[in-house]
Write a protein that holds these residues in place. Sequence first.
Motif, PDB file in Angstrom:
ATOM      1  N   ARG A 124       0.807  -1.240   0.000  1.00  0.00           N
ATOM      2  CA  ARG A 124       0.000   0.000   0.000  1.00  0.00           C
ATOM      3  C   ARG A 124       0.833   1.280   0.000  1.00  0.00           C
ATOM      4  O   ARG A 124       0.520   2.253   0.709  1.00  0.00           O
ATOM      5  CB  ARG A 124      -0.961   0.025   1.199  1.00  0.00           C
ATOM      6  CG  ARG A 124      -1.987  -1.065   1.125  1.00  0.00           C
ATOM      7  CD  ARG A 124      -3.034  -0.946   2.207  1.00  0.00           C
ATOM      8  NE  ARG A 124      -3.663  -2.261   2.369  1.00  0.00           N
ATOM      9  CZ  ARG A 124      -3.980  -2.814   3.516  1.00  0.00           C
ATOM     10  NH1 ARG A 124      -3.753  -2.160   4.653  1.00  0.00           N
ATOM     11  NH2 ARG A 124      -4.531  -4.001   3.554  1.00  0.00           N
ATOM     12  N   GLU A 277      -6.831  -2.618   8.527  1.00  0.00           N
ATOM     13  CA  GLU A 277      -8.015  -1.802   8.774  1.00  0.00           C
ATOM     14  C   GLU A 277      -8.786  -1.603   7.475  1.00  0.00           C
ATOM     15  O   GLU A 277      -8.188  -1.335   6.440  1.00  0.00           O
ATOM     16  CB  GLU A 277      -7.595  -0.432   9.308  1.00  0.00           C
ATOM     17  CG  GLU A 277      -7.039  -0.472  10.703  1.00  0.00           C
ATOM     18  CD  GLU A 277      -8.038  -1.031  11.704  1.00  0.00           C
ATOM     19  OE1 GLU A 277      -9.217  -0.600  11.658  1.00  0.00           O
ATOM     20  OE2 GLU A 277      -7.663  -1.911  12.513  1.00  0.00           O
ATOM     21  N   GLU A 280      -8.106   1.820   5.830  1.00  0.00           N
ATOM     22  CA  GLU A 280      -6.798   1.912   5.194  1.00  0.00           C
ATOM     23  C   GLU A 280      -6.811   1.236   3.813  1.00  0.00           C
ATOM     24  O   GLU A 280      -6.295   1.764   2.825  1.00  0.00           O
ATOM     25  CB  GLU A 280      -5.791   1.221   6.124  1.00  0.00           C
ATOM     26  CG  GLU A 280      -4.343   1.524   5.846  1.00  0.00           C
ATOM     27  CD  GLU A 280      -3.465   0.631   6.724  1.00  0.00           C
ATOM     28  OE1 GLU A 280      -2.496   0.075   6.198  1.00  0.00           O
ATOM     29  OE2 GLU A 280      -3.775   0.472   7.937  1.00  0.00           O
ATOM     30  N   ARG A 281      -7.448   0.060   3.764  1.00  0.00           N
ATOM     31  CA  ARG A 281      -7.573  -0.640   2.482  1.00  0.00           C
ATOM     32  C   ARG A 281      -8.360   0.197   1.488  1.00  0.00           C
ATOM     33  O   ARG A 281      -8.012   0.339   0.339  1.00  0.00           O
ATOM     34  CB  ARG A 281      -8.336  -1.959   2.682  1.00  0.00           C
ATOM     35  CG  ARG A 281      -7.499  -3.068   3.257  1.00  0.00           C
ATOM     36  CD  ARG A 281      -8.268  -4.352   3.134  1.00  0.00           C
ATOM     37  NE  ARG A 281      -9.086  -4.599   4.304  1.00  0.00           N
ATOM     38  CZ  ARG A 281     -10.366  -4.901   4.276  1.00  0.00           C
ATOM     39  NH1 ARG A 281     -11.002  -4.974   3.128  1.00  0.00           N
ATOM     40  NH2 ARG A 281     -11.016  -5.126   5.392  1.00  0.00           N
ATOM     41  N   ASP A 283      -8.852   3.420   1.534  1.00  0.00           N
ATOM     42  CA  ASP A 283      -8.045   4.570   1.085  1.00  0.00           C
ATOM     43  C   ASP A 283      -7.140   4.174  -0.069  1.00  0.00           C
ATOM     44  O   ASP A 283      -6.994   4.909  -1.043  1.00  0.00           O
ATOM     45  CB  ASP A 283      -7.128   5.071   2.224  1.00  0.00           C
ATOM     46  CG  ASP A 283      -7.890   5.913   3.214  1.00  0.00           C
ATOM     47  OD1 ASP A 283      -9.088   6.175   2.964  1.00  0.00           O
ATOM     48  OD2 ASP A 283      -7.295   6.274   4.249  1.00  0.00           O
ATOM     49  N   TYR A 284      -6.521   3.010   0.063  1.00  0.00           N
ATOM     50  CA  TYR A 284      -5.591   2.606  -0.987  1.00  0.00           C
ATOM     51  C   TYR A 284      -6.331   2.311  -2.289  1.00  0.00           C
ATOM     52  O   TYR A 284      -5.867   2.661  -3.373  1.00  0.00           O
ATOM     53  CB  TYR A 284      -4.743   1.404  -0.545  1.00  0.00           C
ATOM     54  CG  TYR A 284      -3.505   1.279  -1.407  1.00  0.00           C
ATOM     55  CD1 TYR A 284      -2.512   2.252  -1.364  1.00  0.00           C
ATOM     56  CD2 TYR A 284      -3.356   0.230  -2.307  1.00  0.00           C
ATOM     57  CE1 TYR A 284      -1.393   2.176  -2.188  1.00  0.00           C
ATOM     58  CE2 TYR A 284      -2.238   0.146  -3.133  1.00  0.00           C
ATOM     59  CZ  TYR A 284      -1.259   1.132  -3.071  1.00  0.00           C
ATOM     60  OH  TYR A 284      -0.169   1.062  -3.896  1.00  0.00           O
TER      61      TYR A 284
END
Lengths: 401, 401
Positions: A124, A277, A280-281, A283-284
């Motif tokens: 990421r 999280e 976070e995933r 967002d990526y």
Amino acid sequence: MSFRKFSSDTDVIAFARQHSDLFTSEESLQVEEIGDGNINFVYRVTGAANSLIIKQALPYIRIIGEGWPLSQDRVRIEAEALQLEANHCPDLVPQVYHYDAEQCAIVMEDISAFENLRIAMVERKQLPLLAEHLGRFLADTLFYTSDLYLDTYEKKSLVQRFINPDLCKISEELFFWDPYCDHERNSINASLRTDAEKLWQDSALKLEVARLKIKFLNQAEALLHGDLHAGSVFANEHGTKIIDPEFAYVGPAGFDIGTVIGNYLLNVAGQANQRGEYAERSDYQQWLLAGINTLWHTFEQRFRQHMSVETRDPSLQLGEYADWYISELLADSLGYAGTEMIRRTIGLAHVMDIESIEDTERRADSERLALTLGQILIKERTTLSSIAEVIDRVRGELYCR
Amino acid sequence: MSFRKFSSDTDVIAFARQHSDLFTSEESLQVEEIGDGNINFVYRVTGAANSLIIKQALPYIRIIGEGWPLSQDRVRIEAEALQLEANHCPDLVPQVYHYDAEQCAIVMEDISAFENLRIAMVERKQLPLLAEHLGRFLADTLFYTSDLYLDTYEKKSLVQRFINPDLCKISEELFFWDPYCDHERNSINASLRTDAEKLWQDSALKLEVARLKIKFLNQAEALLHGDLHAGSVFANEHGTKIIDPEFAYVGPAGFDIGTVIGNYLLNVAGQANQRGEYAERSDYQQWLLAGINTLWHTFEQRFRQHMSVETRDPSLQLGEYADWYISELLADSLGYAGTEMIRRTIGLAHVMDIESIEDTERRADSERLALTLGQILIKERTTLSSIAEVIDRVRGELYCR
């Protein structure tokens, strides 16, 4: 002196000293074999202050041995493609210091300051210049090797120099045939078997894939990299290097663009089930989708600019022709992105972005998403009329499951 | 011995004796220069019972001289194309007795028992086997040199052998550029000037022509004859011979099919104003339109048969793919037929079928009809879905003017 495989570090070092001026005769050099090991041998030679890479091609596939011969002409093709790409985007490819026809070897710039993009994406990492660099690489290499720029003589001679049947044959089978039937080379997650079987029955899909295949075989549009997946890209915060164009041949421009987009989307599909999280995933995934948008817009803007300023093709005085050309490129790119996603999911060679998901069912969920997106891109490639629509369509599949 | 132009009958006769076994050493031989004189030298050598043809290519265009150089590689291409065509339809091409790389000469069968098709059509000869022969020639030469039959290695090697930029460049400009602008090479009947100017403003038409052009440049689909107008066909009641494939290259199959159809329709347009009884002219037009129908159906039936029986392409197991392939071929053929009609009307090289109409206004009427039909074929090529529809559309233009 005829061809022989480098048989010792001493051989490699002698070759490095002979064909570059990076090292003094006093300094001692170290050799490390760094190839991922499938096809060729790749050595890094390191001195006190400098280093370089030597790639040597054997007359067969390394991991299989003499039983699978492969033309060493591929290393000439790789060297010439790197040199040609460097004419247009010198910052985006490793510099070739020397190509040795006899030893089937290339001496080139060491790019170890950059990280393999596949690994960076699994981790990421948000690389700020990546999408723009890829868009520029695609626009420049594809435009300047097409009939939109070259005259007939230059173009036909390019076709002739880059006839590459050995490697085209590999892509032809792995992309356009194996995944669409129950082929022994396929590797299919048991949980995905039903999905694969359903796909093999889908005549509408298979027709579109056959159309993409005949275009891959026939359409000599521009010099392609030919294998532009995430593993062929190295990047860091400051730059990007695109390596390994041994599959280069004159083919449909959308094949390169599509392979890149397909690899972005394979990571999107993988992130859906990677540990970590959710936010976070997610967002990526957003960063990846924004990347596809930037990549395409950089490509389109630059390609259009070339079409209006750099062309020798009088037909491009007609705005409608430039518009049509871009819309065809988008459709082709989406189609080939779809074939990349499907072949990386149920074909021979999978990708770490999804393979690294340990839980079988979660992995199957990402694979199913990759298959679905692949089919959408192939079937809807002519009705999705802008990259924004494509991204909306992908978001729809991601969040409305 | 290096290349030299035959400088006397004695030269030609010696060459004929050396490279064929048609003549005894006792018989005396006569030489006649029979070339139409534009590009090459063509000699007929006649003995007591036999005769043969020798074609020699100079390193420049004959009528222009050394100021317009032209690669002599064209004669190798012609010889190899004739030999390749003979593998599939030996009865439809002149037999090559000898190809001489050094003297840039081909020694081949004399086909003077057959009449030039352009002249036969102007004279309204109804040749009973012509359309079927042309359909078979097209189906066999185009199928067996495509990816539908050849494997990747054979196909790529065919592309390489038939790289032919000198002659492709000529077609590219004469077909796809000159007639769509006010080019100095154009030859335009003064009465047709307004029609031509209107055509130059038609962006929708020019877009379609640009699409046909890029396909002509890029699509390496099958080995084409490359110049299949009525002047390259010789025929009589019993047979057909197709000559002069010096423009051969691997391009879009529809270019050959379309050139033939375009030449049938150019004669249809000419007949509309040729002297003679109306009924007789009209009968001949009906014979020509029936010929297009037979030609296409022979082609389609045979090509489909090959696709289902002779192919090595597994994608053709899918009936939808074969149907799609045929529909693409029809659309391409109509498009290229249209470009042939337009370039023969307002471009550099006109056809006797219309040029021989002495009255300027009547000639202009036929030219206008050719222009109209050409534009219809180009613009409506994807909506006209069968050859029957095409013929109805042509009849509509012919009789409702």
